[in-house]
Scaffold this motif. Structure first.
Motif, PDB file in Angstrom:
ATOM      1  N   ASP A  62      -4.086   4.121  14.240  1.00  0.00           N
ATOM      2  CA  ASP A  62      -3.926   4.838  12.972  1.00  0.00           C
ATOM      3  C   ASP A  62      -5.165   4.704  12.088  1.00  0.00           C
ATOM      4  N   LEU A  63      -5.738   3.502  12.042  1.00  0.00           N
ATOM      5  CA  LEU A  63      -6.962   3.296  11.260  1.00  0.00           C
ATOM      6  C   LEU A  63      -8.084   4.194  11.773  1.00  0.00           C
ATOM      7  N   LYS A  64      -8.279   4.202  13.069  1.00  0.00           N
ATOM      8  CA  LYS A  64      -9.347   5.024  13.636  1.00  0.00           C
ATOM      9  C   LYS A  64      -9.105   6.507  13.348  1.00  0.00           C
ATOM     10  N   ALA A  65      -7.857   6.951  13.414  1.00  0.00           N
ATOM     11  CA  ALA A  65      -7.537   8.354  13.117  1.00  0.00           C
ATOM     12  C   ALA A  65      -7.822   8.681  11.654  1.00  0.00           C
ATOM     13  N   THR A  66      -7.522   7.746  10.758  1.00  0.00           N
ATOM     14  CA  THR A  66      -7.787   7.949   9.327  1.00  0.00           C
ATOM     15  C   THR A  66      -9.282   8.090   9.081  1.00  0.00           C
ATOM     16  N   ILE A  67     -10.058   7.221   9.707  1.00  0.00           N
ATOM     17  CA  ILE A  67     -11.518   7.288   9.543  1.00  0.00           C
ATOM     18  C   ILE A  67     -12.053   8.591  10.120  1.00  0.00           C
ATOM     19  N   GLN A  68     -11.591   8.955  11.300  1.00  0.00           N
ATOM     20  CA  GLN A  68     -12.073  10.181  11.943  1.00  0.00           C
ATOM     21  C   GLN A  68     -11.710  11.424  11.140  1.00  0.00           C
ATOM     22  N   ALA A  69     -10.578  11.392  10.435  1.00  0.00           N
ATOM     23  CA  ALA A  69     -10.170  12.540   9.619  1.00  0.00           C
ATOM     24  C   ALA A  69     -10.942  12.627   8.305  1.00  0.00           C
ATOM     25  N   ALA A  70     -11.526  11.523   7.880  1.00  0.00           N
ATOM     26  CA  ALA A  70     -12.271  11.499   6.616  1.00  0.00           C
ATOM     27  C   ALA A  70     -13.640  12.150   6.785  1.00  0.00           C
ATOM     28  N   ASP A  71     -14.139  12.684   5.693  1.00  0.00           N
ATOM     29  CA  ASP A  71     -15.487  13.254   5.694  1.00  0.00           C
ATOM     30  C   ASP A  71     -16.549  12.185   5.466  1.00  0.00           C
ATOM     31  N   ALA A  72     -16.150  11.098   4.786  1.00  0.00           N
ATOM     32  CA  ALA A  72     -17.096  10.040   4.438  1.00  0.00           C
ATOM     33  C   ALA A  72     -16.316   8.748   4.210  1.00  0.00           C
ATOM     34  N   VAL A  73     -17.072   7.653   4.095  1.00  0.00           N
ATOM     35  CA  VAL A  73     -16.459   6.341   3.862  1.00  0.00           C
ATOM     36  C   VAL A  73     -17.159   5.638   2.702  1.00  0.00           C
ATOM     37  N   LEU A  74     -16.373   4.900   1.939  1.00  0.00           N
ATOM     38  CA  LEU A  74     -16.885   4.155   0.795  1.00  0.00           C
ATOM     39  C   LEU A  74     -16.313   2.743   0.861  1.00  0.00           C
ATOM     40  N   PHE A  75     -17.179   1.758   0.689  1.00  0.00           N
ATOM     41  CA  PHE A  75     -16.772   0.359   0.733  1.00  0.00           C
ATOM     42  C   PHE A  75     -16.928  -0.233  -0.654  1.00  0.00           C
ATOM     43  N   VAL A  76     -15.864  -0.877  -1.127  1.00  0.00           N
ATOM     44  CA  VAL A  76     -15.871  -1.535  -2.428  1.00  0.00           C
ATOM     45  C   VAL A  76     -15.495  -2.981  -2.143  1.00  0.00           C
ATOM     46  N   THR A  77     -16.454  -3.868  -2.337  1.00  0.00           N
ATOM     47  CA  THR A  77     -16.240  -5.215  -1.815  1.00  0.00           C
ATOM     48  C   THR A  77     -16.781  -6.325  -2.689  1.00  0.00           C
ATOM     49  N   PRO A  78     -16.082  -7.463  -2.647  1.00  0.00           N
ATOM     50  CA  PRO A  78     -16.655  -8.675  -3.215  1.00  0.00           C
ATOM     51  C   PRO A  78     -17.581  -9.307  -2.185  1.00  0.00           C
ATOM     52  N   GLU A  79     -18.150 -10.401  -2.579  1.00  0.00           N
ATOM     53  CA  GLU A  79     -18.991 -11.190  -1.671  1.00  0.00           C
ATOM     54  C   GLU A  79     -18.305 -12.529  -1.458  1.00  0.00           C
ATOM     55  N   TYR A  80     -18.108 -12.886  -0.202  1.00  0.00           N
ATOM     56  CA  TYR A  80     -17.554 -14.203   0.123  1.00  0.00           C
ATOM     57  C   TYR A  80     -18.638 -14.993   0.837  1.00  0.00           C
ATOM     58  N   ASN A  81     -19.055 -16.090   0.258  1.00  0.00           N
ATOM     59  CA  ASN A  81     -20.053 -16.966   0.874  1.00  0.00           C
ATOM     60  C   ASN A  81     -21.324 -16.213   1.260  1.00  0.00           C
ATOM     61  N   ARG A  82     -21.781 -15.338   0.359  1.00  0.00           N
ATOM     62  CA  ARG A  82     -22.995 -14.541   0.530  1.00  0.00           C
ATOM     63  C   ARG A  82     -22.902 -13.524   1.674  1.00  0.00           C
ATOM     64  N   SER A  83     -21.677 -13.110   2.004  1.00  0.00           N
ATOM     65  CA  SER A  83     -21.509 -12.164   3.098  1.00  0.00           C
ATOM     66  C   SER A  83     -20.290 -11.280   2.862  1.00  0.00           C
ATOM     67  N   VAL A  84     -19.931 -10.554   3.894  1.00  0.00           N
ATOM     68  CA  VAL A  84     -18.814  -9.613   3.884  1.00  0.00           C
ATOM     69  C   VAL A  84     -17.497 -10.386   4.050  1.00  0.00           C
ATOM     70  N   PRO A  85     -16.471 -10.068   3.278  1.00  0.00           N
ATOM     71  CA  PRO A  85     -15.171 -10.694   3.494  1.00  0.00           C
ATOM     72  C   PRO A  85     -14.669 -10.431   4.923  1.00  0.00           C
ATOM     73  N   GLY A  86     -14.013 -11.432   5.501  1.00  0.00           N
ATOM     74  CA  GLY A  86     -13.551 -11.341   6.884  1.00  0.00           C
ATOM     75  C   GLY A  86     -12.645 -10.149   7.145  1.00  0.00           C
ATOM     76  N   VAL A  87     -11.761  -9.816   6.204  1.00  0.00           N
ATOM     77  CA  VAL A  87     -10.838  -8.703   6.423  1.00  0.00           C
ATOM     78  C   VAL A  87     -11.595  -7.378   6.570  1.00  0.00           C
ATOM     79  N   LEU A  88     -12.664  -7.222   5.812  1.00  0.00           N
ATOM     80  CA  LEU A  88     -13.448  -5.993   5.896  1.00  0.00           C
ATOM     81  C   LEU A  88     -14.263  -5.947   7.181  1.00  0.00           C
ATOM     82  N   LYS A  89     -14.861  -7.071   7.541  1.00  0.00           N
ATOM     83  CA  LYS A  89     -15.615  -7.125   8.799  1.00  0.00           C
ATOM     84  C   LYS A  89     -14.696  -6.843   9.985  1.00  0.00           C
TER      85      LYS A  89
END
Length: 185
Positions: A62-89
């Protein structure tokens, strides 16, 4: 008449009242009529495992289908330990596999990072950009860091800082132009 582009928005924090969720909601409210921003929930995704890559769980499909149906992607994120949060990665990883079948391929993207700290999630913002070079996601070159983000909202979670509203409105206008310049036809 301009085409409305669907933008899948990924928030790197699971907390419902997170600063980054507030930023994502503010972005959706500030978006020009040519952009429709929708938050994609990623908290229930399984951790990536090659063991199920050939037959992924339904929520990954379902996630892959949602991304494929989208025209673009936007990431809104905090920083955890100077990197990307694990859930987003993890969401990035599950949607990029198996190799050669990435849902991200060719989707124009952008990153906004927000933090209560002064540098506004700089490390996460740049780590995301590194991943997306490999995944063939043309990222908007304009950077958006929101430092001291906890001071930008009222108690109801509404963005009240006028200069931040103006900044995000201009950022979204640039993103809309970027999408049109980079969308796969």
């Amino acid at each position: 008449m301009a085409t409305t582009r669907n933008v899948a928005v990924f928030v790197g924090s699971l907390r419902k009242a997170s600063l980054n969720r507030k930023v994502a909601l503010a972005l959706a409210a500030l978006a020009p009529p040519t952009l429709k921003l929708s938050i994609v929930e990623i908290g229930d995704l399984p951790l990536f495992s090659e063991d199920w890559e050939a037959n992924p769980p339904k929520n990954v499909v379902d996630l892959k289908a949602t991304i494929q149906a989208a025209d673009a992607v936007l990431f809104v994120t905090p920083e955890y330990n100077r990197s990307v949060p694990g859930v987003l990665k993890n969401a990035i990883d599950v949607a990029s596999r198996p190799y050669g079948k990435s849902a991200w391929n060719g989707k124009p993207g952008a990153v906004v990072s927000a933090s209560p700290g002064a540098i506004g999630g700089y490390g996460a913002n740049h780590h995301l950009r590194q991943s997306f070079v490999f995944l063939n996601v043309p990222m908007l070159p304009h950077e958006a860091y929101l430092g001291n983000a906890h001071t930008l909202f009222d108690d109801a979670g509404k963005l009240t800082n006028e200069s931040t509203k103006e900044f995000l409105t201009k950022f979204l206008a640039r993103f809309a132009t970027w999408i049109e310049s980079n969308i796969a036809t």
